[in-house]
Every structure is written in structure tokens, then in C-alpha cells.
Design a protein around this motif. Structure first.
Motif, PDB file in Angstrom:
ATOM      1  N   LYS B  97       0.836  -1.201   0.000  1.00 40.79           N
ATOM      2  CA  LYS B  97       0.000   0.000   0.000  1.00 40.79           C
ATOM      3  C   LYS B  97       0.870   1.250   0.000  1.00 40.79           C
ATOM      4  N   LEU B  98       1.938   1.192   0.803  1.00 48.08           N
ATOM      5  CA  LEU B  98       2.826   2.359   0.876  1.00 48.08           C
ATOM      6  C   LEU B  98       3.362   2.727  -0.503  1.00 48.08           C
ATOM      7  N   PHE B  99       3.856   1.717  -1.255  1.00 48.48           N
ATOM      8  CA  PHE B  99       4.515   2.038  -2.531  1.00 48.48           C
ATOM      9  C   PHE B  99       3.542   2.180  -3.688  1.00 48.48           C
ATOM     10  N   LYS B 100       2.426   1.463  -3.615  1.00 52.12           N
ATOM     11  CA  LYS B 100       1.534   1.477  -4.783  1.00 52.12           C
ATOM     12  C   LYS B 100       0.366   2.443  -4.643  1.00 52.12           C
ATOM     13  N   VAL B 101       0.004   2.797  -3.400  1.00 51.84           N
ATOM     14  CA  VAL B 101      -1.138   3.696  -3.210  1.00 51.84           C
ATOM     15  C   VAL B 101      -0.668   5.065  -2.723  1.00 51.84           C
ATOM     16  N   LEU B 102       0.133   5.046  -1.650  1.00 50.89           N
ATOM     17  CA  LEU B 102       0.466   6.333  -1.028  1.00 50.89           C
ATOM     18  C   LEU B 102       1.491   7.121  -1.844  1.00 50.89           C
ATOM     19  N   VAL B 103       2.473   6.437  -2.410  1.00 49.64           N
ATOM     20  CA  VAL B 103       3.489   7.165  -3.194  1.00 49.64           C
ATOM     21  C   VAL B 103       2.858   7.890  -4.389  1.00 49.64           C
ATOM     22  N   PRO B 104       2.017   7.213  -5.208  1.00 41.84           N
ATOM     23  CA  PRO B 104       1.369   7.973  -6.300  1.00 41.84           C
ATOM     24  C   PRO B 104       0.485   9.105  -5.789  1.00 41.84           C
ATOM     25  N   ARG B 105      -0.137   8.881  -4.611  1.00 40.05           N
ATOM     26  CA  ARG B 105      -1.043   9.912  -4.094  1.00 40.05           C
ATOM     27  C   ARG B 105      -0.269  11.161  -3.693  1.00 40.05           C
ATOM     28  N   TYR B 106       0.898  10.958  -3.096  1.00 39.80           N
ATOM     29  CA  TYR B 106       1.601  12.098  -2.506  1.00 39.80           C
ATOM     30  C   TYR B 106       2.729  12.643  -3.367  1.00 39.80           C
ATOM     31  N   GLU B 107       2.953  12.052  -4.541  1.00 32.49           N
ATOM     32  CA  GLU B 107       4.100  12.445  -5.370  1.00 32.49           C
ATOM     33  C   GLU B 107       4.195  13.959  -5.589  1.00 32.49           C
ATOM     34  N   ASN B 108       3.052  14.572  -5.869  1.00 32.17           N
ATOM     35  CA  ASN B 108       3.093  15.988  -6.247  1.00 32.17           C
ATOM     36  C   ASN B 108       2.664  16.919  -5.118  1.00 32.17           C
ATOM     37  N   GLU B 134      -4.403  11.784  10.669  1.00 33.69           N
ATOM     38  CA  GLU B 134      -4.933  11.201   9.436  1.00 33.69           C
ATOM     39  C   GLU B 134      -3.991  11.437   8.277  1.00 33.69           C
ATOM     40  N   LEU B 135      -4.093  10.547   7.288  1.00 32.90           N
ATOM     41  CA  LEU B 135      -3.373  10.765   6.035  1.00 32.90           C
ATOM     42  C   LEU B 135      -4.213  11.694   5.179  1.00 32.90           C
ATOM     43  N   ARG B 136      -3.563  12.641   4.548  1.00 32.68           N
ATOM     44  CA  ARG B 136      -4.323  13.554   3.672  1.00 32.68           C
ATOM     45  C   ARG B 136      -4.818  12.787   2.448  1.00 32.68           C
ATOM     46  N   GLY B 137      -5.920  13.244   1.927  1.00 36.13           N
ATOM     47  CA  GLY B 137      -6.474  12.596   0.749  1.00 36.13           C
ATOM     48  C   GLY B 137      -7.152  11.286   1.067  1.00 36.13           C
ATOM     49  N   ASN B 138      -7.534  11.092   2.329  1.00 40.38           N
ATOM     50  CA  ASN B 138      -8.230   9.849   2.690  1.00 40.38           C
ATOM     51  C   ASN B 138      -9.675   9.907   2.229  1.00 40.38           C
ATOM     52  N   PRO B 139     -10.328   8.754   2.149  1.00 44.96           N
ATOM     53  CA  PRO B 139     -11.686   8.757   1.584  1.00 44.96           C
ATOM     54  C   PRO B 139     -12.783   9.165   2.571  1.00 44.96           C
ATOM     55  N   TYR B 140     -12.452   9.460   3.820  1.00 48.84           N
ATOM     56  CA  TYR B 140     -13.502   9.779   4.796  1.00 48.84           C
ATOM     57  C   TYR B 140     -13.989  11.215   4.631  1.00 48.84           C
ATOM     58  N   PRO B 141     -15.191  11.508   5.144  1.00 45.50           N
ATOM     59  CA  PRO B 141     -15.644  12.911   5.122  1.00 45.50           C
ATOM     60  C   PRO B 141     -14.750  13.791   5.994  1.00 45.50           C
ATOM     61  N   SER B 142     -14.658  15.072   5.607  1.00 47.53           N
ATOM     62  CA  SER B 142     -13.721  15.976   6.274  1.00 47.53           C
ATOM     63  C   SER B 142     -14.108  16.217   7.735  1.00 47.53           C
ATOM     64  N   LEU B 143     -13.100  16.400   8.569  1.00 50.00           N
ATOM     65  CA  LEU B 143     -13.359  16.671   9.986  1.00 50.00           C
ATOM     66  C   LEU B 143     -13.604  18.148  10.238  1.00 50.00           C
ATOM     67  N   ILE B 144     -13.034  18.997   9.376  1.00 55.01           N
ATOM     68  CA  ILE B 144     -13.160  20.439   9.570  1.00 55.01           C
ATOM     69  C   ILE B 144     -14.352  20.925   8.756  1.00 55.01           C
TER      70      ILE B 144
END
Lengths: 331, 217
Positions: B97-108, B134-144
Motif C-alpha cells: 500500500k505504501l509504494f503502490k497507493v500512497l506514493v502515487p497519491r503524494y508524489e506531487n 490522518e493521512l491527507r487525501g483519505n476517503p472519509y468525510p472531512s473533519l473540519i
């Protein structure tokens, strides 16, 4: 010694009234009339009848059985919980009429409570802006020393887009240009006034009673006949603390709704009204639940310093706009 | 002179790093501190939003950020990064998950990959400060609560109108400048025209005189 001196200077030089020990007789008399009329209306209700109130909330609906002409929307909100009670600004009856939170309900109806975060808060914003004008009037009428003669004139229909709320006041000062510290004092007075968490009471009175209450104020006396004509021979009064003013309403239910407040500027107007120059007091405020950073609020403050383009009161034209009387409640 | 720039040896984190690390309560020895943090980092990557005590959240956030930034920087073919991922992530399937999901998500991303929010304390209850990590860009509704997108909220109306007024003023300034330039240009042009006319006249005169001079002959 030093502190005494500064106090002396503070008391002598500026034109504001820093310490107000007791109410003037006029204000006391006004309030006595208001309270008497309030209790008279309460007693005139007579036999208590029940009405059914349908609350349509975002999550669930409820049926409340309340007292006719006694229960207010605020009482309904109390049944629904603290959070609704605290955040509701104004009640919407049957989806069309805006109703002040402290005004007794005359009949069975559907009720909704509006707050600052609803998807289309234009009406709420207008209500808030109107209350700001009203409270500014309350503060201004108390802030000056007794030797400065002051008559509240009116405030125009609330317009949030103009960037500032307004109260036009007749002041017996020639060419007064407020310094920043004077404006700061006014802002602080307004904040202090709002921190008292005063409820804004609403009362419909007859024309004669309104004349009696505002007999010392020539401008209000002039406006009353016109206002009563447009409002079914009744005049709607609002009271916060000891300040009473005419307005069609609705207003926010309590002064604790106010968050950041700034009295931004006082500008002398060119009018032909007799009795002294008219000054336009302008300010900007936000509700407590909307938090804005200092920079952004500074931008709003700077904009509120410019003269508000609302209509300038004059003797030539009939004042229909005053106190937002003609502005329909839903507009 | 040939020294490497030290600040480029490790990836720069976008969060504040505590100068002194927290010790925590470790009855089983110093390694237990790391084990605790490994558990939290793993849980963060697994659930993407966790609620826990504030000190542990703040501490493990630093390790999670470092792990993700290294993963982005070196990729999954780098031996020591893989070893670190293997150490910090207890549940091994999450390495994928770290290399295949999170790395593409956070690259930019130009901001931190995690968000730390203070959470309310239950009353009566524990006195410890609570936090949500929390990790940014997670699928949950925003807390703020979202106060930006609804432009008809009071402060947004005021700000939009202020912006409009500012733009109008700027346009006015620009227009004034343009008209001033135009007038100046006009003036110059008229001067230029006058000069040209004079020249023309002179030429005509010479021509005329020439013709006149010619005609008698």
C-alpha cells in the motif's frame, strides 16, 4: 497620582461617556412603558389554547404542542435541544415567513430554524446585518456624554454587499472626525454590550404608544405615522438591554451571536435635516460561529471605512426605507 | 568544498520536528518506545485516520512522514528504504500500500502528507489531550467544517464584494493610466503632424517655386 491624572484627562477630553452609573429618566420611562405593555399583552391572551407546531429538521421531524400567543419559536427550540437553541438565528414559518425567535406564535404552523451555515443563508445574513445596525444604535446612544445632544435617526435596509452596516445619527458636534482611538472605544463598547448576552425582545405596539415611547426623539416621531401605515397600524419595537428601537425585524435572538465587531468609521452626511448634522456610523461584524483570520477581517474593515452607498436620509423625500420597513421580510 | 550539502542528505519534512524526542513509559526497555510507534505508524497507514493521545500522535507523525517521503524519494527498488518500510510497517501487506497507493497519491504534494488535529476530551474522563491523526487525501468525510465552498456565507459574501471593489478600483487606475498615455501620445502625434505639415508646406513651396521658376522658361 499619575493614574488619577490620566483618568482626569480621559474624562475631560474625549466626548465619550466612560462611566454610566445610572440610567437617564427618559430611558427608564421608555422601558417602563415597554415592560407594562409587554405584561399587558401577556395577560390579554386569556384562556390558554394549544397549537400544533410541526418541526421539520434536517434529520427528523417532530410534533410539538405549544401555547397559542405565548410560546415563541425559541421555546420550541428549547424542546429540541441546546445546539438548535444556541445556533438558530431566525425561524421560518410554513417555508415563507421569517419570524423573530422571541415573538409568540399566533397559530399552528410548520417551523424550521435557520442558522449561519444553511446552504442559502441570504435571509439569515440580512437578519444578522439588521441586528448589527440595531445594536450599533444602542451603543452609540449610550456612548456619548450627556452634554452631546444625540438623536437616533434611522438605519437603511440591511445590505450585506455594501460591506458595512449603518446607523444614521443626529449629533450636536460640528465637523467631528473620529480618531482611531475613538473608533476603537466605540468598537469596544459594542463588544462589551454584546458580551452581556442580552436577549432581543420584540413587541408590536399601537401608534399612540409608540409616540409616547419616542416622544423625545423628533425623527422617530416623524417616521412613526408612515411606518404604522405600512404595518397595519402597528409599530414593531425591539429591545436589547435598555435600548428600544423601531424595526420591522426579524433580528437575532441574543447579542451573544455577535463575534468580531468593528466600528469602522463615522462620516458626516450632507442632508437638509433640521436640528444638527447627521453622522453615518458604519461597522462590520461577523457572527461568532464564522471565524475569519486577521488579515481577511482587516480587508473587510478597510472596506467598511468607505462611505456606505445606502440612501442618505433627507426631509425632502418620504422615508420609506427607514428601519427597513418596506423591505419585505423575505426579500 | 567537496562536502555534500547536509540538508539534502535526508528529505526535508513539511512538519515541525521536535528537537527532543518523547520518551514515553517503557517498562520493557528502550526498544519498546519504537515498538509502540511502529504500531501507530502501521495503524495510520492501514486505517488512514486514527484517534489517540496527542503525544503519541505527534511523535509517530514524524516517523510516518519520514517513511512516506523516503518512499517517494527512492522508490521500491532502494534497499535501505525497503528495510525501513519493513521495520516500520508491522503488517507486511501494507508495504504494498505504501509504494503502490500512497506514493502515487503524494508524489506531487507540496504540503505535509499527514494532518494532526486536536480532538475534544470526553468529560468526565481521562485528562489526556486527544488527537486525530490522518493521512491527507483519505476517503472519509472531512473533519473540519467547510466554510470555503459555499460563497453565500456571510464572510464569503463580504470578501467577494471586497475583492470586486478592489478590482474595480484597479481597473479604474489602469484606465486612467491608459487615457493619460493616450493623451500624451495624441499630443506627440499632433506635434509630429505639425512638423510633417510644415515640411510638406516647405516642399510644396519649393515645388511651387520650382514650377514657378520653370514656367517662365
Amino acid at each position: 497620582m499619575n493614574s488619577l491624572n490620566t483618568l482626569n484627562i480621559r474624562l475631560r477630553k474625549p466626548i465619550f461617556n466612560y462611566i454610566k452609573r445610572c440610567l437617564s429618566d427618559d430611558i427608564k420611562q421608555q422601558n417602563d412603558i415597554f415592560t407594562a405593555e409587554q405584561s399587558r399583552q401577556k395577560e390579554a391572551v386569556g384562556r390558554i389554547q394549544k397549537i400544533e407546531i410541526n418541526y421539520g429538521g434536517p434529520v427528523e421531524n417532530e410534533l410539538l404542542v405549544m401555547n397559542k400567543n405565548i410560546s415563541t419559536p425559541y421555546d420550541c427550540a428549547k424542546h429540541l435541544g441546546d445546539s438548535i437553541c444556541n445556533k438558530s438565528v431566525v425561524a421560518l414559518l410554513n417555508g415563507e415567513t421569517l419570524w423573530h425567535m422571541h415573538k409568540p406564535l399566533p397559530d399552528s404552523c410548520k417551523i424550521e430554524f435557520l442558522h449561519y451555515h444553511v446552504s442559502n443563508p441570504a435571509l439569515v445574513n440580512k437578519t444578522f446585518w439588521r441586528s448589527c445596525s440595531f445594536l450599533l444604535g444602542a451603543v452609540v446612544s449610550e456612548a456619548f456624554k450627556d452634554n452631546v445632544k444625540l438623536y437616533l435617526h434611522s438605519f437603511p435596509s440591511p445590505n450585506v454587499k455594501s460591506g458595512s452596516f449603518v446607523y444614521d445619527v443626529q449629533l450636536e458636534l460640528e465637523d467631528w472626525k473620529p480618531t482611531t482611538s475613538e473608533l476603537k472605544v466605540l468598537s469596544i463598547e459594542m463588544i462589551k454590550f454584546c458580551q452581556q448576552e442580552l436577549p432581543l425582545e420584540c413587541l408590536d405596539v399601537s401608534k399612540d404608544l409608540a409616540f409616547e415611547i419616542f416622544k423625545k426623539n423628533p425623527h422617530k416621531t416623524n417616521q412613526i405615522p408612515d411606518i404604522a401605515e405600512n404595518n397595519g397600524d402597528k409599530v414593531t419595537l425591539f429591545r436589547a438591554g435598555n435600548h428600544i428601537d423601531i424595526s420591522k425585524g426579524p433580528m437575532v435572538p441574543n447579542t451573544n451571536h455577535m463575534g468580531r465587531i468593528t466600528v469602522a468609521n463615522v462620516i458626516k452626511l450632507n442632508t437638509d435635516i433640521a436640528g444638527g448634522p447627521i453622522y453615518r456610523f458604519q461597522g462590520v461584524a461577523l457572527p461568532r460561529s464564522l471565524i475569519l483570520n486577521h488579515f481577511a477581517f482587516g480587508v473587510l474593515e478597510d472596506r467598511a471605512k468607505l462611505l456606505n452607498p445606502a440612501r442618505i436620509p433627507g426631509t425632502q423625500v418620504v422615508d420609506n426605507e427607514d428601519n427597513s420597513f418596506v423591505a419585505s421580510m423575505t426579500a | 568544498m567537496n562536502q555534500a550539502e547536509i540538508n539534502k542528505l535526508v528529505s526535508q519534512l513539511r512538519i515541525r520536528v521536535n528537537p527532543r524526542l518523547r520518551k514515553f513509559r517503557n517498562p520493557l526497555g528502550p526498544e519498546e518506545r519504537l515498538n509502540k510507534l511502529r504500531k501507530t505508524v502501521t495503524a495510520l497507514i492501514k486505517h488512514e485516520r486514527i484517534e489517540l493521545n496527542y503525544p503519541r500522535a505527534d511523535e509517530s507523525r514524524m516517523y510516518a512522514e519520514r517513511l512516506i517521503s523516503d518512499a517517494i524519494r527512492y522508490g521500491d527498488c532502494h534497499k535501505s528504504t525497503m528495510e525501513m518500510a519493513d521495520y516500520w510497517i508491522v503488517e507486511k501487506q501494507l508495504i504494498h500500500k505504501l509504494f503502490k497507493v500512497l506514493v502515487p497519491r503524494y508524489e506531487n504534494y507540496t504540503i505535509a502528507y499527514t494532518r494532526l488535529l486536536k480532538a475534544p476530551k470526553p468529560y468526565p474522563g481521562e485528562k489526556h489531550l486527544k488527537a486525530v491523526l490522518e493521512l491527507r487525501g483519505n476517503p472519509y468525510p472531512s473533519l473540519i467544517p467547510d466554510t470555503q465552498s459555499n460563497r453565500s456565507l456571510l464572510h464569503n459574501v463580504l470578501l467577494d464584494e471586497a475583492r470586486k471593489a478592489f478590482r474595480a478600483e484597479k481597473y479604474k487606475e489602469i484606465a486612467a493610466k491608459v487615457t493619460a498615455n493616450f493623451k500624451e501620445g495624441d499630443k506627440q502625434r499632433t506635434e509630429h503632424d505639425e512638423v510633417a505639415e510644415k515640411l510638406q508646406e516647405d516642399e510644396d513651396k519649393t515645388k511651387n517655386t520650382g514650377i514657378k521658376a520653370e514656367t517662365p522658361t
